[in-house]
Design a protein around this motif. Sequence first.
Motif, PDB file in Angstrom:
ATOM      1  N   PHE A  28     -38.819  23.076   5.789  1.00 39.90           N
ATOM      2  CA  PHE A  28     -38.354  22.394   4.897  1.00 39.90           C
ATOM      3  C   PHE A  28     -39.098  22.575   3.834  1.00 39.90           C
ATOM      4  O   PHE A  28     -38.751  22.841   2.704  1.00 39.90           O
ATOM      5  N   GLY A  29     -40.565  22.594   4.465  1.00 33.86           N
ATOM      6  CA  GLY A  29     -41.379  22.610   3.491  1.00 33.86           C
ATOM      7  C   GLY A  29     -40.999  23.827   2.097  1.00 33.86           C
ATOM      8  O   GLY A  29     -41.468  24.596   0.970  1.00 33.86           O
ATOM      9  N   LYS A  30     -41.302  24.959   3.162  1.00 33.64           N
ATOM     10  CA  LYS A  30     -40.597  26.428   2.392  1.00 33.64           C
ATOM     11  C   LYS A  30     -39.612  26.830   1.241  1.00 33.64           C
ATOM     12  O   LYS A  30     -39.904  26.802   0.503  1.00 33.64           O
ATOM     13  N   TYR A  31     -38.331  25.687   2.145  1.00 38.86           N
ATOM     14  CA  TYR A  31     -37.031  25.437   1.539  1.00 38.86           C
ATOM     15  C   TYR A  31     -37.064  24.840   0.307  1.00 38.86           C
ATOM     16  O   TYR A  31     -37.026  25.349  -0.803  1.00 38.86           O
ATOM     17  N   VAL A  32     -37.657  24.097   0.202  1.00 42.15           N
ATOM     18  CA  VAL A  32     -38.680  22.762  -1.358  1.00 42.15           C
ATOM     19  C   VAL A  32     -39.028  23.616  -1.746  1.00 42.15           C
ATOM     20  O   VAL A  32     -38.754  23.121  -2.929  1.00 42.15           O
ATOM     21  N   ALA A  33     -39.688  24.263  -1.629  1.00 44.70           N
ATOM     22  CA  ALA A  33     -40.541  25.453  -2.771  1.00 44.70           C
ATOM     23  C   ALA A  33     -40.132  26.294  -3.489  1.00 44.70           C
ATOM     24  O   ALA A  33     -40.899  26.641  -3.985  1.00 44.70           O
ATOM     25  N   GLY A  34     -39.279  26.561  -3.074  1.00 43.56           N
ATOM     26  CA  GLY A  34     -38.520  27.377  -3.767  1.00 43.56           C
ATOM     27  C   GLY A  34     -37.087  26.967  -4.282  1.00 43.56           C
ATOM     28  O   GLY A  34     -37.071  27.616  -5.138  1.00 43.56           O
ATOM     29  N   LEU A  35     -37.109  25.572  -4.638  1.00 42.92           N
ATOM     30  CA  LEU A  35     -36.374  24.965  -5.688  1.00 42.92           C
ATOM     31  C   LEU A  35     -36.369  24.662  -6.831  1.00 42.92           C
ATOM     32  O   LEU A  35     -37.803  24.321  -7.098  1.00 42.92           O
ATOM     33  N   PRO A  36     -35.804  24.728  -7.743  1.00 38.06           N
ATOM     34  CA  PRO A  36     -36.033  24.746  -8.994  1.00 38.06           C
ATOM     35  C   PRO A  36     -36.056  23.320  -9.517  1.00 38.06           C
ATOM     36  O   PRO A  36     -36.338  22.059  -8.646  1.00 38.06           O
ATOM     37  N   LEU A  37     -37.553  23.105 -10.128  1.00 45.83           N
ATOM     38  CA  LEU A  37     -38.262  21.518 -10.322  1.00 45.83           C
ATOM     39  C   LEU A  37     -36.946  20.873 -11.026  1.00 45.83           C
ATOM     40  O   LEU A  37     -36.352  21.241 -11.515  1.00 45.83           O
ATOM     41  N   SER A  38     -36.841  18.965 -10.059  1.00 45.10           N
ATOM     42  CA  SER A  38     -35.728  18.366 -10.681  1.00 45.10           C
ATOM     43  C   SER A  38     -35.958  17.712  -9.752  1.00 45.10           C
ATOM     44  O   SER A  38     -36.695  17.101  -8.751  1.00 45.10           O
ATOM     45  N   ALA A  40     -34.390  15.998  -7.243  1.00 42.54           N
ATOM     46  CA  ALA A  40     -33.628  16.254  -6.233  1.00 42.54           C
ATOM     47  C   ALA A  40     -34.940  16.355  -5.326  1.00 42.54           C
ATOM     48  O   ALA A  40     -35.402  16.483  -4.393  1.00 42.54           O
ATOM     49  N   LYS A  41     -35.450  18.090  -6.085  1.00 42.69           N
ATOM     50  CA  LYS A  41     -37.127  18.370  -5.310  1.00 42.69           C
ATOM     51  C   LYS A  41     -37.257  17.176  -5.039  1.00 42.69           C
ATOM     52  O   LYS A  41     -38.093  17.395  -4.087  1.00 42.69           O
ATOM     53  N   PHE A  42     -38.035  16.257  -5.878  1.00 44.51           N
ATOM     54  CA  PHE A  42     -38.792  15.416  -5.839  1.00 44.51           C
ATOM     55  C   PHE A  42     -38.961  14.714  -4.313  1.00 44.51           C
ATOM     56  O   PHE A  42     -39.639  14.062  -3.660  1.00 44.51           O
TER      57      PHE A  42
END
Length: 178
Positions: A28-38, A40-42
């Motif tokens: 999950f951490g790997k997935y989230v790290a690749g998301l654009p800042l938003s 939802a990411k927080f």
Amino acid sequence: MKMNQRYHPSQILLHAVIGLLIVLTFAFGKYVAGLPLSPAKFQLISYHKWGGIIVLLLVVVRIVLRLLKGAPPLPATMSPLARLAAHAGHLALYVLMLAVPLSGWLMSSAYGIPVVLFGVLPLPDLIAANPALAEQLGEVHELLNQLLLITVILHVLAALKHHFIDRDGLLQRMSLRR
């Protein structure tokens, strides 16, 4: 300390739950790290933090149980070097299972972003906000995660070797079946 041939059922359950949580939290951490800042990411980062804190708490419980209940003896057929490797591997796992979530918590504190467990229980900041240190802690967190991943893979491979090649019953120590 009593030495049985198997771990206590509570230790076996914690082994499975912690192992699963580590895999899920890592992925999950790997997935989230690749998301654009938003925003939802927080929110997703918060979920990742919850997973890490739960792992940290369960590992502390597991260490206490290990001290109270002990561990079954290693197979008599293991060489002294293999025994040393087994003990070193377990020590590395415990250290990393504590260090990875702690480094994440430290990083979050250094970023000035509190860890709020389940969105309701604010945990104390471990250090004062310091963006430069936060970046360094982010690198440490990533490195520790990679080391944990490698150590877990080696742990699984060693268990499979004992089960399929050595056939020494070592894997049965972690089985609930008698």
